[in-house]
Design a protein around this motif. Structure first.
Motif, short mmCIF file in Angstrom:
data_model
loop_
_atom_site.label_atom_id
_atom_site.label_comp_id
_atom_site.label_asym_id
_atom_site.label_seq_id
_atom_site.Cartn_x
_atom_site.Cartn_y
_atom_site.Cartn_z
N VAL A 9 -6.44 -3.20 -3.83
CA VAL A 9 -6.69 -3.39 -5.27
C VAL A 9 -6.73 -2.01 -5.91
CG1 VAL A 9 -8.33 -4.27 -6.97
CG2 VAL A 9 -8.02 -5.46 -4.79
N TYR A 10 -5.87 -1.82 -6.89
CA TYR A 10 -5.86 -0.57 -7.66
C TYR A 10 -6.05 -0.95 -9.12
CZ TYR A 10 -3.98 2.60 -3.98
OH TYR A 10 -3.79 3.38 -2.85
N SER A 18 0.83 -1.21 0.00
CA SER A 18 0.00 0.00 0.00
C SER A 18 0.86 1.25 0.00
CB SER A 18 -0.91 0.02 1.23
OG SER A 18 -1.59 1.27 1.26
N ASP A 26 -13.47 -2.87 1.75
CA ASP A 26 -13.38 -1.79 2.74
C ASP A 26 -14.46 -1.88 3.82
OD1 ASP A 26 -11.26 -0.81 1.37
OD2 ASP A 26 -12.28 0.89 0.47
C1 FMN Z 1 -6.05 4.57 -7.34
C2 FMN Z 1 -7.09 3.64 -6.78
C3 FMN Z 1 -7.60 2.63 -7.56
C4 FMN Z 1 -8.54 1.74 -7.06
N1 FMN Z 1 -9.02 0.75 -7.88
C5 FMN Z 1 -9.86 -0.18 -7.36
C6 FMN Z 1 -10.33 -1.26 -8.19
O1 FMN Z 1 -10.01 -1.36 -9.37
N2 FMN Z 1 -11.15 -2.18 -7.62
C7 FMN Z 1 -11.53 -2.10 -6.30
O2 FMN Z 1 -12.26 -2.99 -5.83
N3 FMN Z 1 -11.10 -1.08 -5.49
C8 FMN Z 1 -10.30 -0.12 -6.01
N4 FMN Z 1 -9.86 0.92 -5.21
C9 FMN Z 1 -10.29 0.95 -3.80
C10 FMN Z 1 -9.17 0.42 -2.88
O3 FMN Z 1 -8.71 -0.85 -3.26
C11 FMN Z 1 -9.61 0.31 -1.44
O4 FMN Z 1 -10.33 1.45 -1.04
C12 FMN Z 1 -8.41 0.08 -0.53
O5 FMN Z 1 -8.85 -0.22 0.77
C13 FMN Z 1 -7.55 1.34 -0.49
O6 FMN Z 1 -6.39 1.01 0.18
P1 FMN Z 1 -5.26 2.13 0.39
O7 FMN Z 1 -5.80 3.06 1.44
O8 FMN Z 1 -4.08 1.36 0.87
O9 FMN Z 1 -5.03 2.80 -0.92
C14 FMN Z 1 -8.97 1.85 -5.71
C15 FMN Z 1 -8.44 2.89 -4.91
C16 FMN Z 1 -7.53 3.76 -5.42
C17 FMN Z 1 -6.96 4.86 -4.54
#
Ligand code: FMN
Length: 181
Positions: free
Chosen positions: A77-78, A10, A142
């Motif tokens: 997941v990004y 992350s 989440d």
């Molecule tokens: C740039 C970005 C891209 C994301 N893409 C996805 C995605 O494709 N599918 C999904 O289920 N969540 C997606 N999310 C949501 C995150 O996976 C989720 O909110 C995660 O807990 C965020 O973790 P972090 O705080 O370490 O970034 C995305 C979030 C961000 C910031």
């Protein structure tokens, strides 16, 4: 004593993923594992982006991977995959660097839409680095990790049970593997 390393993909310090990694670390410590963590986002960005295998920071991180019996790969997941931050570090793990290790992926996404990202995005990459013992892993969302006002997190009971069972499997498989070698 068995050793585990948690690779944190992350880029965000206060990520919900932190709660999941902390939970895993506590459980492994209770099972008498020595646990180390690699926060990829804390490694020098230049080393990661320019693939500096010789950097002392990368050598040290790779040393933790090399000496680990179990490796947890944790990522949000990004864009339907694991993060780019995590990939910069996976690219720096030497060829066969995950051979013989028991691997547990832990992913968190905003929704279940990308549930298969562990299978189609992460596993082929791990396999190319020599991983052959990749456990099913835990994909969570989440909504299962609530942020408290004091900055801490509450993990739902359902998620705790899933984590308990995956970590138990990780512990058992690691111990079995250690007995065989
Ligand atoms: C740039 C970005 C891209 C994301 N893409 C996805 C995605 O494709 N599918 C999904 O289920 N969540 C997606 N999310 C949501 C995150 O996976 C989720 O909110 C995660 O807990 C965020 O973790 P972090 O705080 O370490 O970034 C995305 C979030 C961000 C910031």
């Amino acid at each position: 004593m068995a050793k585990a390393v948690i690779i944190n993909g992350s880029p965000t310090a206060g990520s919900r993923l932190t709660a999941i990694m902390d939970y895993a670390e506590r459980s492994l410590t209770a099972a008498h594992f020595e646990v180390n963590r690699i926060d990829v986002a804390q490694l020098p960005p230049e080393d990661l982006i320019r693939t500096r295998f010789e950097s002392e920071h990368i050598v040290k991180a790779n040393g933790l991977v090399a000496e680990a019996d179990a490796v947890i790969i944790a990522s949000p997941v990004y864009k339907a995959s694991y993060t780019g931050v995590l990939k910069t570090f996976l690219d720096l793990i030497p060829e066969k660097g995950l051979a013989g290790k028991i691997i547990l992926p832990l992913f968190i996404g905003g929704s279940l839409a990308h549930l298969l990202s562990m299978d189609y995005a992460l596993k082929p990459v791990l396999s190319s680095i020599g991983a052959r013992y990749i456990l099913g892993g835990v994909y969570t969302v989440d909504a299962q990790v609530a942020r408290r006002e004091d900055g801490g997190f509450d993990i739902t009971e359902v998620l705790q049970e899933r984590l308990d069972s995956s970590i138990e499997e990780l512990v058992e498989e690691t111990q079995l593997r250690m007995q065989r070698i």
